[in-house]
Write a protein that holds these residues in place. Structure first.
Motif, mmCIF file in Angstrom:
data_model
loop_
_atom_site.group_PDB
_atom_site.id
_atom_site.type_symbol
_atom_site.label_atom_id
_atom_site.label_comp_id
_atom_site.label_asym_id
_atom_site.label_seq_id
_atom_site.Cartn_x
_atom_site.Cartn_y
_atom_site.Cartn_z
ATOM 1 N N GLN A 180 0.405 -1.398 -0.196
ATOM 2 C CA GLN A 180 -0.499 -0.057 -0.040
ATOM 3 C C GLN A 180 1.000 1.001 0.208
ATOM 4 O OE1 GLN A 180 -2.732 -0.997 3.023
ATOM 5 N NE2 GLN A 180 -4.481 0.487 2.290
ATOM 6 N N TYR A 181 0.497 1.990 -0.733
ATOM 7 C CA TYR A 181 1.009 2.967 -0.963
ATOM 8 C C TYR A 181 0.847 4.585 0.575
ATOM 9 C CZ TYR A 181 2.705 8.088 -2.531
ATOM 10 O OH TYR A 181 3.823 9.164 -2.645
ATOM 11 N N LYS A 182 1.516 4.887 1.149
ATOM 12 C CA LYS A 182 1.292 6.089 1.994
ATOM 13 C C LYS A 182 1.807 7.229 1.743
ATOM 14 C CE LYS A 182 0.665 3.438 6.276
ATOM 15 N NZ LYS A 182 1.059 2.355 4.860
ATOM 16 N N PRO A 183 1.403 8.470 0.582
ATOM 17 C CA PRO A 183 1.665 9.329 0.857
ATOM 18 C C PRO A 183 2.519 10.349 1.536
ATOM 19 C CG PRO A 183 -0.830 9.352 0.500
ATOM 20 C CD PRO A 183 -0.899 8.443 1.045
ATOM 21 N N HIS A 365 -0.890 -12.264 0.008
ATOM 22 C CA HIS A 365 -1.587 -11.685 1.641
ATOM 23 C C HIS A 365 -2.894 -10.717 1.621
ATOM 24 C CE1 HIS A 365 1.388 -14.468 3.098
ATOM 25 N NE2 HIS A 365 2.815 -13.914 2.480
ATOM 26 N N GLU A 366 -2.471 -10.052 1.300
ATOM 27 C CA GLU A 366 -3.341 -8.608 1.765
ATOM 28 C C GLU A 366 -4.845 -9.557 0.932
ATOM 29 O OE1 GLU A 366 -1.827 -4.566 1.551
ATOM 30 O OE2 GLU A 366 -0.963 -5.755 0.143
ATOM 31 N N ARG A 367 -4.734 -9.914 -0.172
ATOM 32 C CA ARG A 367 -5.975 -10.938 -0.432
ATOM 33 C C ARG A 367 -6.681 -11.916 0.387
ATOM 34 N NH1 ARG A 367 -4.704 -11.543 -7.074
ATOM 35 N NH2 ARG A 367 -2.751 -10.735 -6.487
ATOM 36 N N VAL A 368 -5.502 -12.498 0.340
ATOM 37 C CA VAL A 368 -6.057 -13.755 0.809
ATOM 38 C C VAL A 368 -6.822 -13.583 2.572
ATOM 39 C CG1 VAL A 368 -5.230 -16.021 2.871
ATOM 40 C CG2 VAL A 368 -4.209 -15.479 0.593
ATOM 41 N N GLU A 369 -5.946 -12.768 3.143
ATOM 42 C CA GLU A 369 -6.395 -12.019 4.736
ATOM 43 C C GLU A 369 -7.988 -11.724 4.585
ATOM 44 O OE1 GLU A 369 -3.345 -9.614 6.512
ATOM 45 O OE2 GLU A 369 -5.375 -8.539 7.599
ATOM 46 N N VAL A 370 -8.385 -10.361 3.185
ATOM 47 C CA VAL A 370 -9.588 -9.396 2.818
ATOM 48 C C VAL A 370 -10.986 -11.473 2.788
ATOM 49 C CG1 VAL A 370 -11.197 -9.003 1.306
ATOM 50 C CG2 VAL A 370 -8.808 -8.072 1.669
ATOM 51 N N TRP A 371 -10.087 -12.622 1.667
ATOM 52 C CA TRP A 371 -11.087 -13.579 1.358
ATOM 53 C C TRP A 371 -11.676 -14.430 2.842
ATOM 54 C CZ3 TRP A 371 -11.717 -15.988 -3.416
ATOM 55 C CH2 TRP A 371 -13.021 -16.805 -3.040
#
Ligand code: ADP
Ligand code: ZN
Ligand code: ZN
Length: 818
Positions: A180-183, A365-371
Motif C-alpha cells: 500500500q502506498y502512503k503519500p 497476503h492482503e488478498r488472502v486476508e480479505v478473503w
C-alpha cells in the motif's frame, strides 16, 4: 461402499474430475474444501470439492487424492452456484472461473514458483523441521518449483508445508508484489489567523522591526504568495527568505504563521481517529435516496444517474450505513482505475475498520486476508470496496451491491476466460443473495438506461452538482479553421493557449486529455513513405521520444530510434499523429515556467507511479497534468478549473458500434473534473469537426438526446441492447490455416443464423504476437433462447475440432462482447 468426490480443477476441462476417497475422508469432505490431487502423468493441482458421492466414474479408474487441505470450506455454496452460472453464461469452464476467482496462494500446484520473502525476519525455532528444509533451500536458490520442494523434503505432497510457510509469510509466490502506498505529506505555511486584515498585518510588521530575520520571513511569504498564487511550502520559504526552519518554527509557535498540510483528510486510515458522522444530504440527494428506497422495496435493480460531482458517493454511504445496521455485508464495485486512495479514505472516515479493499494491486497476503475475513464474516470486512475480482469473494449475507461507474467498459474482462462483465455478474450475485442492487453513473450505459425505460430497472437521478456549482461550460474549438489560418502552435489552438494562460495566472490547475500515449503513433519517411512496423504485429511502431525508441503497444517489441529510413536511407523522417508525450513536450516549450506532469501507462508503471502523480497534483506541485483515459475516473481535484481535450476526433472515428456512446461518456467524465467545488469549470474540446452530433450533445449535456439517437441506430443495425452479441475469435500463426478455419466455422454459423452472422473479418490489428486473428460476430435476438443458441454453436465447434487440420486453431468466445 466406495466413496468419491467430484473435483473442480483450475484448468479448462469440460467436465469435473472424479477421485476416490476413503470412508473417513468422506466424513470430513464437503463442497468448497480444497484437496491436493494428482493429474495426468506427474502434475499436482489444488482442486475444489464440488460433491461427495458413491458413484464410480465409468470410463476411467478414479485416482486417490493426495491430501485434504482445509478443515472447513474455503468457498461457499453461493459461490459455487455463481461460478456455475458464469461458466455457463460466458461459455467457459468452471475450472477457468475457479482459477481466476481465488487468490493464487490458494492454488499451489506443481508448476508454481516460490521465492523467499526478504522482508520478514524468521527465527529457525519457529519452523517445523520440514518447513525449515524448504526455508534453508531458499537461502541457496532464489526460486524453487513445487516439485523441487517435493524432492527436498522427500515426499510427494508438499502443499500443506507451503501453505504453512505462506501463512507465516516466509515465502512468496512469484508474481508482482505490491504494497500500500502512503503519500508523503508536504508542509505548507500561511499567515496566522490573527493577521487576516491589512491593519493587523501592518501592526505585525511594525512589531517585527527589531527582529529583521523574522520580518524577512513574513515579507518573503508575501512575495511568494503574490508570485505563485499557490500554497507556499515551508522549504520554499526557507530558501526565499534565507532563514531556517527553526525561525519558521518559532514564528509558528507565536501564532504569526501557521503550518498545515493539504488534504489531511485523505491520508491513510488512522485507527484511533474518531469516525465522521454521515453528511446531511441536500434535497436532491434525499429525493434520489427516497426513489432508490422505494425501488428496492420492489426488489428492483436500480440505476442512479447523477451528474459528475452531484454527491452520488454520499448517497452510497447512506445505503451502506443502512445495510450495516441490518448486519449485512456490502460490496462496492468500481473500475480498477477509479479505486483511488481518495475514495478509500473517504469511506474509512465513515466506516473505519469495517472497510476492506480488494484488488489486483494488493499483495497476495492482503488478498488472502480479505478473503478469510469475508469468509468468516468478520467485522473488518463488512464493506468490501474493490475492482471486478471482488465479486468472487466468499460473501455469506450480502445485503447491498453497489456498482459505481457502471458504464465503464473495463468492467468487462477481456482475457483470459471467464470473459465476464463485472456489472452483470454482480447483479446475478446480488440476486442470489437477495441483496439490494444499485448501479451508479453520470453517463449510464445505453443498456442500463434502456432497462430503466422498459421498466425492468428502477430509477433515481440527481441533476445538480453539490453546492449548486454549475456544470462546466463546454466550448468546441474548430482546429480545422485555425490550422488553415496557420494559427496553431503545435497541437494547441490560440483559444486553448489563451485559456491555459488565464487559468495559470489565477493559480489554478489544468488537465489536458489526449487518448494516445507516446510521442507519435507513426513515423514516416518523407522520401519513400516507409513506416517502421512491428515484426510481430500488424501495426506501426509508436515513437517514444523520451526513451529514444520505437515501441509496439501490442507486444512490447521495441527498437532504437532510427536516424534514417531503413528502406531508402533518407534522413527526412516525419511523425504523424501525436500522443501525451508530445503534448507534454510542447507545453514545456510554451510554458517554460510551469510544472507539467504526465499520467499514462508509461509514467504509472512503477509500484506507486499512479498514486505519486495524483498526490503531487493534489498538492499542487504540478500545474498542468496531461494524460490518457486514466484521468477520467473518480478523481476529485479541488483546484482544477480548466480541462482541455486535445483532439476529440480520434475517439469518434474508432471503428466500433459503441464509439459514439463511449466518446460521450469519456468526454463528459473528463469534463466533470473541472470546477468541482467553488467556481464553474471550463472545458475546451479541440476538433476538426465541431458540428459532430455527439460533440454538440456533450457540450450541452444532452444525455437523453444522445441516448435516443444511439438507440435508434442500435435498433437499425441489431446491436445491444436490442440484441445480444457473441463474438467468436479465431487465432493461429498460420495465415492460410486461420482463413480456412474461420471460413469453415463461419459457414456453419451462417447455416443456422443466416444474416445474423457478421464475418469472418479481420480486426483493425489483424496480427498480434505473430498470431493472425479473425472475428465472427453473431447477433442473437432477445426473443431467441440464449441456451439453445450456445448449444448450436458448441455443436459446430465439436465438428470443427473433429477436423485434425483445424485442431490447433484457438477458438475464443466472448459473450456480450463490448
Ligand atoms: P459524485 O460521486 O457524484 O461525483 P461526490 O460524492 O464526490 O460526487 O461529491 C462531490 C463533492 O461534494 C465532494 O467533495 C463531497 O464531499 C461533497 N458533498 C457531496 N454531498 C455532500 C453533502 N451532503 N454534504 C456536504 N458535502 C457533500
Ligand atoms: Zn508488436
Ligand atoms: Zn525512405
Amino acid at each position: 461402499m466406495e466413496y468419491f468426490i467430484n473435483v473442480i480443477l483450475p484448468i479448462p476441462l469440460e467436465k469435473l474430475f472424479t477421485y476416490s476417497i476413503s470412508k473417513d475422508e468422506a466424513q470430513i469432505l464437503q463442497p468448497g474444501i480444497r484437496v491436493a490431487v494428482p493429474f495426468g502423468k506427474s502434475k499436482i493441482y489444488t482442486g475444489l470439492v464440488h460433491a461427495v458421492h458413491t458413484k464410480a466414474p465409468e470410463v476411467y479408474e478414479a485416482k486417490e487424492i493426495h491430501q485434504i487441505l482445509d478443515d472447513t470450506p474455503l468457498v461457499t455454496p453461493y459461490q459455487i452456484k455463481h461460478w456455475m452460472w458464469l461458466a455457463d453464461y460466458y461459455m467457459c469452464t468452471i475450472g477457468e472461473v475457479f482459477r481466476s476467482a481465488v487468490p493464487s496462494a490458494f492454488l499451489l500446484e506443481s508448476e508454481t514458483l516460490i521465492l523467499k520473502n526478504e522482508n520478514v525476519e524468521i527465527k529457525d525455532s519457529e519452523l517445523k523441521d520440514e518447513d525449515f528444509l524448504v526455508f534453508e533451500a531458499l537461502q541457496h536458490q532464489p526460486i524453487l518449483k513445487v516439485h523441487e520442494v517435493a524432492a527436498i523434503v522427500d515426499r510427494k505432497n508438499v502443499l500443506p508445508i507451503l501453505n504453512r510457510l505462506l501463512a507465516k509469510e516466509v515465502i512468496l509466490l512469484k508474481e508482482e508484489i505490491y504494497a500500500q502506498y502512503k503519500p508523503k505529506l508536504i508542509a505548507y505555511v500561511a499567515l496566522g489567523d490573527a493577521y487576516s486584515t491589512e491593519k493587523e498585518l501592518e501592526a505585525l510588521l511594525g512589531s517585527l522591526t527589531r527582529a529583521p530575520k523574522q520580518s524577512q520571513v513574513v515579507l518573503s511569504l508575501f512575495q511568494l504568495q503574490a508570485v505563485t498564487k499557490k500554497p507556499v511550502k515551508v522549504s520554499d520559504l526557507v530558501e526565499r527568505s534565507g532563514s531556517s526552519t527553526a525561525i519558521i518554527k518559532s514564528l509558528i509557535k507565536k501564532g504569526i504563521l501557521k503550518d498545515y498540510k493539504i488534504q489531511t483528510d485523505r491520508v491513510s486510515f488512522d485507527k484511533d481517529a474518531p469516525l465522521s458522522n454521515l453528511k446531511e444530504l441536500n434535497q436532491y440527494q434525499k429525493t434520489a435516496l427516497d426513489s432508490i428506497t422505494t425501488s428496492f422495496k420492489e426488489n428492483k435493480v436500480t440505476l442512479l444517474k447523477g451528474v459528475t460531482s452531484s454527491g452520488k458517493t454520499e448517497v452510497y454511504v447512506e445505503l451502506i450505513q443502512k445495510c450495516l445496521e441490518k448486519g449485512e455485508q456490502a460490496l462496492y464495485l468500481l473500475p480498477e482505475i477509479a479505486l483511488t486512495t481518495q475514495l478509500i479514505s473517504r469511506l474509512q472516515n465513515y466506516f473505519g475498520e469495517q472497510v476492506s479493499v480488494y484488488h489486483s494491486k494488493y499483495s497476495i497476503h492482503e488478498r488472502v486476508e480479505v478473503w478469510n475475513n469475508v469468509l468468516e464474516n468478520k467485522s473488518k470486512a463488512q464493506v468490501v470496496i474493490g475492482a471486478r475480482s471482488s465479486l468472487f469473494l466468499p460473501f455469506s449475507n450480502l445485503g447491498l451491491v453497489l456498482i459505481d461507474e457502471e458504464h465503464e467498459s473495463s468492467f468487462k474482462q477481456f482475457d483470459p476466460a471467464p470473459r465476464y462483465h463485472a456489472r452483470d455478474a454482480a447483479i446475478v450475485l446480488g440476486k442470489l443473495h437477495k441483496a439490494h442492487i444499485l448501479l451508479g453513473s453520470a453517463t449510464p450505459s445505453i443498456e442500463s438506461y434502456y432497462n430503466v425505460q422498459i421498466g425492468k430497472y428502477g430509477y433515481a437521478e440527481i441533476n445538480k452538482r453539490f453546492g449548486n456549482v454549475l456544470m462546466p461550460e463546454i466550448e468546441l474549438v474548430d482546429i480545422k479553421e485555425e490550422s488553415r489560418k496557420r494559427k496553431m502552435k503545435g497541437h494547441f489552438s490560440e483559444r486553448m493557449l489563451e485559456k491555459i494562460t488565464e487559468t495559470l495566472d489565477l493559480g489554478e490547475q489544468v488537465i489536458l486529455f489526449q487518448n494516445r500515449r507516446g510521442y507519435a503513433p507513426i513515423m514516416e519517411c518523407n522520401s519513400c513513405g516507409h513506416t517502421p512496423q512491428c515484426p510481430n504485429c500488424d501495426v506501426s511502431l509508436t515513437y517514444h521520444q523520451h526513451r529514444k525508441q520505437l515501441r509496439c503497444h501490442y507486444c512490447g517489441h521495441y527498437i532504437p530510434l532510427q536516424e534514417s529510413c531503413q528502406a531508402c536511407g533518407s534522413s527526412e523522417l516525419d511523425t504523424k499523429g501525436f500522443g501525451t508525450e508530445q503534448v507534454e513536450k510542447e507545453l514545456n516549450t510554451l510554458f517554460p515556467e510551469t510544472k507539467v506532469g504526465r499520467m499514462d501507462l508509461d509514467t504509472t508503471r512503477g509500484k506507486y507511479g499512479y498514486q505519486k502523480i495524483i498526490t503531487s497534483f493534489e498538492q499542487q506541485e504540478i500545474d498542468i497534468l496531461v494524460g490518457t483515459q486514466m484521468l477520467t475516473k473518480g478523481l476529485d481535484f479541488r483546484n482544477v478549473s480548466l480541462v482541455g481535450i486535445m483532439n476529440a476526433d480520434s475517439l469518434l472515428n474508432f471503428p466500433d458500434y459503441r464509439a459514439h456512446e463511449r466518446t460521450f461518456q469519456l468526454l463528459t467524465q473528463v469534463a466533470g473534473r473541472a470546477g468541482r467545488t467553488k467556481k464553474r469549470g471550463e472545458v475546451l474540446i479541440q476538433t476538426y469537426n465541431p458540428y459532430h452530433q455527439i460533440l454538440k450533445q456533450v457540450s450541452v449535456h444532452d444525455y437523453d438526446g444522445m441516448y435516443k439517437e444511439q438507440l435508434y441506430e442500435r435498433r437499425q443495425f441489431k446491436y445491444p441492447p436490442l440484441n445480444r452479441i457473441l463474438k467468436i475469435t479465431f487465432k493461429h500463426k498460420d495465415y492460410n490455416k486461420l482463413n480456412e478455419a474461420a471460413e469453415w466455422f463461419g459457414k456453419g454459423l451462417c447455416n443456422i443464423f443466416g444474416e445474423n452472422v457478421l464475418g469472418p473479418e479481420y480486426p483493425a490489428v489483424a496480427r498480434i504476437r505473430n498470431q493472425y486473428i479473425k472475428h465472427v460476430t453473431v447477433k442473437i435476438g432477445k426473443e431467441a433462447s440464449l441456451g439453445k443458441t450456445k448449444n448450436s454453436i458448441k455443436r459446430i465447434e465439436k465438428s470443427f475440432n473433429a477436423i485434425a487440420h483445424f485442431r490447433s486453431v484457438r477458438v475464443i468466445y466472448n459473450v456480450d462482447h463490448i
